[in-house]
Write a protein that holds these residues in place. Sequence first.
Motif, PDB file in Angstrom:
ATOM      1  N   SER A  26      63.028  27.318  -0.521  1.00 24.66           N
ATOM      2  CA  SER A  26      62.128  26.313   0.053  1.00 24.66           C
ATOM      3  C   SER A  26      62.534  25.945   1.480  1.00 24.66           C
ATOM      4  O   SER A  26      61.805  25.215   2.163  1.00 24.66           O
ATOM      5  CB  SER A  26      62.132  25.049  -0.817  1.00 24.66           C
ATOM      6  N   LEU A  27      63.678  26.423   1.898  1.00 22.38           N
ATOM      7  CA  LEU A  27      64.154  26.154   3.265  1.00 22.38           C
ATOM      8  C   LEU A  27      64.635  27.466   3.878  1.00 22.38           C
ATOM      9  O   LEU A  27      65.522  28.125   3.346  1.00 22.38           O
ATOM     10  CB  LEU A  27      65.301  25.135   3.240  1.00 22.38           C
ATOM     11  N   LEU A  28      64.043  27.830   4.990  1.00 18.45           N
ATOM     12  CA  LEU A  28      64.404  29.076   5.671  1.00 18.45           C
ATOM     13  C   LEU A  28      64.806  28.756   7.107  1.00 18.45           C
ATOM     14  O   LEU A  28      64.082  28.068   7.834  1.00 18.45           O
ATOM     15  CB  LEU A  28      63.216  30.042   5.672  1.00 18.45           C
ATOM     16  N   TYR A  29      65.990  29.217   7.491  1.00 25.30           N
ATOM     17  CA  TYR A  29      66.465  29.040   8.873  1.00 25.30           C
ATOM     18  C   TYR A  29      66.162  30.292   9.683  1.00 25.30           C
ATOM     19  O   TYR A  29      66.434  31.414   9.229  1.00 25.30           O
ATOM     20  CB  TYR A  29      67.975  28.809   8.900  1.00 25.30           C
ATOM     21  N   PHE A  30      65.629  30.080  10.893  1.00 19.63           N
ATOM     22  CA  PHE A  30      65.489  31.214  11.812  1.00 19.63           C
ATOM     23  C   PHE A  30      66.329  30.901  13.046  1.00 19.63           C
ATOM     24  O   PHE A  30      65.945  30.089  13.885  1.00 19.63           O
ATOM     25  CB  PHE A  30      64.036  31.467  12.216  1.00 19.63           C
ATOM     26  N   PRO A  31      67.496  31.548  13.178  1.00 21.07           N
ATOM     27  CA  PRO A  31      68.388  31.280  14.324  1.00 21.07           C
ATOM     28  C   PRO A  31      67.897  31.999  15.571  1.00 21.07           C
ATOM     29  O   PRO A  31      67.512  33.168  15.515  1.00 21.07           O
ATOM     30  CB  PRO A  31      69.733  31.841  13.848  1.00 21.07           C
ATOM     31  N   VAL A  32      67.916  31.327  16.702  1.00 19.82           N
ATOM     32  CA  VAL A  32      67.398  31.927  17.931  1.00 19.82           C
ATOM     33  C   VAL A  32      68.397  31.771  19.064  1.00 19.82           C
ATOM     34  O   VAL A  32      69.283  30.909  19.023  1.00 19.82           O
ATOM     35  CB  VAL A  32      66.061  31.284  18.360  1.00 19.82           C
ATOM     36  N   ARG A  33      68.223  32.611  20.066  1.00 22.65           N
ATOM     37  CA  ARG A  33      68.757  32.307  21.387  1.00 22.65           C
ATOM     38  C   ARG A  33      67.566  31.849  22.203  1.00 22.65           C
ATOM     39  O   ARG A  33      66.521  32.517  22.235  1.00 22.65           O
ATOM     40  CB  ARG A  33      69.400  33.521  22.049  1.00 22.65           C
ATOM     41  N   MET A 197      72.310  37.936  14.565  1.00 23.65           N
ATOM     42  CA  MET A 197      72.314  36.625  15.201  1.00 23.65           C
ATOM     43  C   MET A 197      73.214  35.654  14.450  1.00 23.65           C
ATOM     44  O   MET A 197      74.026  34.921  15.042  1.00 23.65           O
ATOM     45  CB  MET A 197      70.881  36.060  15.237  1.00 23.65           C
ATOM     46  N   PHE A 198      73.097  35.639  13.127  1.00 23.63           N
ATOM     47  CA  PHE A 198      73.837  34.700  12.296  1.00 23.63           C
ATOM     48  C   PHE A 198      75.344  34.972  12.369  1.00 23.63           C
ATOM     49  O   PHE A 198      76.160  34.058  12.446  1.00 23.63           O
ATOM     50  CB  PHE A 198      73.350  34.785  10.849  1.00 23.63           C
ATOM     51  N   TYR A 199      75.708  36.254  12.345  1.00 24.99           N
ATOM     52  CA  TYR A 199      77.117  36.613  12.431  1.00 24.99           C
ATOM     53  C   TYR A 199      77.712  36.152  13.765  1.00 24.99           C
ATOM     54  O   TYR A 199      78.807  35.571  13.812  1.00 24.99           O
ATOM     55  CB  TYR A 199      77.282  38.125  12.284  1.00 24.99           C
ATOM     56  N   MET A 200      77.003  36.442  14.857  1.00 18.33           N
ATOM     57  CA  MET A 200      77.515  36.057  16.169  1.00 18.33           C
ATOM     58  C   MET A 200      77.718  34.544  16.241  1.00 18.33           C
ATOM     59  O   MET A 200      78.773  34.053  16.676  1.00 18.33           O
ATOM     60  CB  MET A 200      76.550  36.511  17.275  1.00 18.33           C
ATOM     61  N   ALA A 201      76.723  33.771  15.812  1.00 17.88           N
ATOM     62  CA  ALA A 201      76.817  32.320  15.872  1.00 17.88           C
ATOM     63  C   ALA A 201      77.958  31.808  14.995  1.00 17.88           C
ATOM     64  O   ALA A 201      78.693  30.885  15.368  1.00 17.88           O
ATOM     65  CB  ALA A 201      75.493  31.695  15.439  1.00 17.88           C
ATOM     66  N   SER A 202      78.122  32.397  13.796  1.00 22.00           N
ATOM     67  CA  SER A 202      79.176  31.940  12.877  1.00 22.00           C
ATOM     68  C   SER A 202      80.556  32.173  13.458  1.00 22.00           C
ATOM     69  O   SER A 202      81.439  31.301  13.394  1.00 22.00           O
ATOM     70  CB  SER A 202      79.033  32.658  11.530  1.00 22.00           C
ATOM     71  N   PHE A 203      80.778  33.349  14.030  1.00 21.77           N
ATOM     72  CA  PHE A 203      82.094  33.641  14.591  1.00 21.77           C
ATOM     73  C   PHE A 203      82.355  32.815  15.858  1.00 21.77           C
ATOM     74  O   PHE A 203      83.492  32.408  16.116  1.00 21.77           O
ATOM     75  CB  PHE A 203      82.220  35.132  14.883  1.00 21.77           C
ATOM     76  N   MET A 204      81.297  32.563  16.641  1.00 18.92           N
ATOM     77  CA  MET A 204      81.473  31.675  17.792  1.00 18.92           C
ATOM     78  C   MET A 204      81.886  30.287  17.327  1.00 18.92           C
ATOM     79  O   MET A 204      82.744  29.635  17.928  1.00 18.92           O
ATOM     80  CB  MET A 204      80.155  31.593  18.580  1.00 18.92           C
ATOM     81  N   ARG A 205      81.263  29.855  16.243  1.00 24.18           N
ATOM     82  CA  ARG A 205      81.560  28.518  15.729  1.00 24.18           C
ATOM     83  C   ARG A 205      82.997  28.446  15.196  1.00 24.18           C
ATOM     84  O   ARG A 205      83.696  27.455  15.402  1.00 24.18           O
ATOM     85  CB  ARG A 205      80.561  28.161  14.642  1.00 24.18           C
ATOM     86  N   MET A 206      83.417  29.487  14.504  1.00 20.24           N
ATOM     87  CA  MET A 206      84.798  29.518  14.013  1.00 20.24           C
ATOM     88  C   MET A 206      85.783  29.470  15.174  1.00 20.24           C
ATOM     89  O   MET A 206      86.805  28.778  15.131  1.00 20.24           O
ATOM     90  CB  MET A 206      85.029  30.787  13.196  1.00 20.24           C
ATOM     91  N   ALA A 207      85.474  30.229  16.233  1.00 20.44           N
ATOM     92  CA  ALA A 207      86.370  30.283  17.386  1.00 20.44           C
ATOM     93  C   ALA A 207      86.454  28.942  18.098  1.00 20.44           C
ATOM     94  O   ALA A 207      87.500  28.558  18.622  1.00 20.44           O
ATOM     95  CB  ALA A 207      85.908  31.365  18.361  1.00 20.44           C
ATOM     96  N   GLU A 208      85.353  28.227  18.102  1.00 19.93           N
ATOM     97  CA  GLU A 208      85.325  26.955  18.821  1.00 19.93           C
ATOM     98  C   GLU A 208      85.999  25.836  18.050  1.00 19.93           C
ATOM     99  O   GLU A 208      86.475  24.864  18.636  1.00 19.93           O
ATOM    100  CB  GLU A 208      83.881  26.567  19.160  1.00 19.93           C
TER     101      GLU A 208
END
Length: 823
Positions: A26-33, A197-208
């Motif tokens: 019922s909830l779908l995320y679409f990650p964007v740049r 997209m999701f992988y890149m954002a997740s690893f950026m978040r972990m690094a930060e």
Amino acid sequence: MAGILREPQGNQVEERYCRAFDFSSSLLYFPVRHHSPACSVHLQKTISRYKPDIILIEGPSDADRLIPYIANAGSAPPFCIYYSYDDKEELISGEQEKYRAYYPFLEYSPEYIAIKMAAGLGIPAAFIDLPYAALLVNRKEETDTRYRYNEDTEYEVNSYSALAAKKAGFRTYAEFWEACYEIPGADMETGAFVRAMFYMASFMRMAEDTGKNEENAGISGDRLENLLRETCMAEHIAGAMKKYQKVLVVCGAFHVPGLMDILNVDAGGSGADSNGNGAAVSDLRGYDKNNTAVYLMPYTFAEMDGRKGYAAGMPFPAYYQEIWKQFAAGAGVSNTVFDNAALEFIIRTARFLRGKNPVSIPDEVNALGMAKSLASLRGKKAPGVYDLIDGVRSAFVKGDINQTVTAELDYLLRILSGLGAGKVASTSDTIVPPLVQNFRELCREFRIKTDTILQKEITLDILKKSGHYRKSQFFHQMSFLETGFCKRSSGPDYVTGASKNLVREIWTFRFSPQVETALIDQSVYGATIAEACGTIAARQFRDSMTAEEAGKLLIAAEVMGLESFYDTWRDEIDEVLDREGNFISAVSCLGSLRYLKNLETMLCSEPDAFLLPLIARCYRRGVDLMEAGRNTSGDDEQKTCESLRSLYALTVEEPTVCNPRLLADQVEAILNEGFCNSRFYGALLAIHEKQGRIDMAELAQRINARLVSSQEIPDEAASFIGGVFLLGRDALFAGQPILEEIDRVIARMDDDEFLTLLPNFRQAFTSFLPTETDRLGRMIAKLHGLFASDVVRTEIVSQEELSLGMRLDKLAAAAMDKWGIMQ
């Protein structure tokens, strides 16, 4: 991507990706740049497949009323949501600043695509991000007064994304993004693209390491901002899930992991409450919503360029506009799209250069071939913008290829960035600030057309026609606001005093969308053009304004027709005068006030009641500061003496306002103190005689005494005489004594002393009129027992001699040309 995005947490990221991008949920995320064409291509496919009941979009949640106007078919990006906050409550600082923010959209921005598709499907769309004002008043660090949405450099400076770009062999993250996402993106299956997209954002978040489990007090800067924003977005998402069966969230990829942490939504989730990460929006510091304003305004491609300061933007937006155009035209696979775009910009650049540089069709073929070859060497499926630039540099630049800027590259970079602007079709008052409405009303009143962008010229006779005077005030206001609407091409400059002999004003003006854009940008300062001018002018009092600047400001207020400006800011202007410590500045202000009085007399017959008392106050301040002239030197010496002359002139012209006795007493006091700058002393002495405090004989004696005391320093003597002549040159013609004293000093000098002194003496005599100089020459000749005929010898040249001289000149020029000698 698998070779780059390799981390021990890969399994955990995969599991979270599957929950975030689950079409059965019922909830779908679409990650964007932001502003990515590839993201928009897959967003279109996602919306068509998922068929949401509502689309939630990252954007200020108090700007929802603008969504229908964004979706309007008559509007053309780039445009932006303009947001302002007036800190009247001093929640940010004690300065009561006016803050502005810009939330821009391009035709291929995912947020814009989401809004357009929601309108086409007849479903609601809503912004869910923290309002700009709420973000301002809840930040802990110093805040800039201007802000653009997602104004950060997280992709370039994040340790993971920067390292990923470097290890992949790219010069910047932007080039890495294009190679790994934009070029292959359209050919990828949507799930695979979103996974990357999701992988890149997740690893950026972990690094930060956002430190989301810390207390808010321990988080600062971007981390606190992200937490505040994500908490707000999560609450909006949770609320929507209670009302709608299928909710699609379109937001920056970096925020998706944070939103999932806050909401803790499982695969079939219905949206749980916040799990304690961050404070609820209801706990944030409040503010008065009447102090905010939200409008839609046109924007430019140049302002969207990531290379020019907009950190959330992608470089070269006009290039990606062409990419989007190719996708929209059904060009298909990436190879075709990017090849076509490269060819288009190569042809446009060559067409521009053909009239200036020898760019041939083979050069164009070589440029395209080089771009493709470079792309292949760099492991790309098709040439991107960086390959295009390098290809053009290689094939078009005929000189030094290492030059930073060339004509070929300069034009290419400009068109890649973009030369155009967008438009907002709706003229509804609900999305146009009152300032723009007032501008349109005034244009109608003055019969100024805004349906053409052609430049017009108008001549205004402001002294004879009241309508012209009102129109002049309007033009001066628009010029003061720096809207680019008009420019005075001829006529008096009232503020600087230039061209005061002219009466008529000639203005050129031209309407363009950028005029209203500039007005929207200035709308934080008032609801009318006049009010905005008044507010901006008044703000200058905060910046340690000098008396000279205050005088010019009052003239500017007058020519702009800012009624009651002085009455409103009387205390501030009086304070500026009272704290002024510079004699030149105080007298300059006095000159402005005197000019203002004459201007008002010409325009209105009667000067404002405040003006004469203000002139008197400024005059007294100038007299008080005269003492500083005793020690003047260098460049200020002449300015100080000229200021003294202006002060004296006012006692002659306005004796009832500028008390002559006040000046006379101060002059006498300074003269009696002894030591004084020579030029200033001479000017004071001339005023002393003019005001009747000494007679001509005593003036001559004092001049003699000063010259005798200065005979060891010739420059001092010349400077002193220059001061006397500045105000009292008529004393020379009243009798021989003064002239005899000057002649006696000069006669005692040897040749070297006289030659050293000569330039200063020449300057001293520059204030004389030609007739006065001639008369003075005759008097000096008589003093030495000579007649004018003995001194002035006119050589008469015959016609034959003149013709011979011209002939010789031509022969010499021809010879020099023949010998290659520069004339």
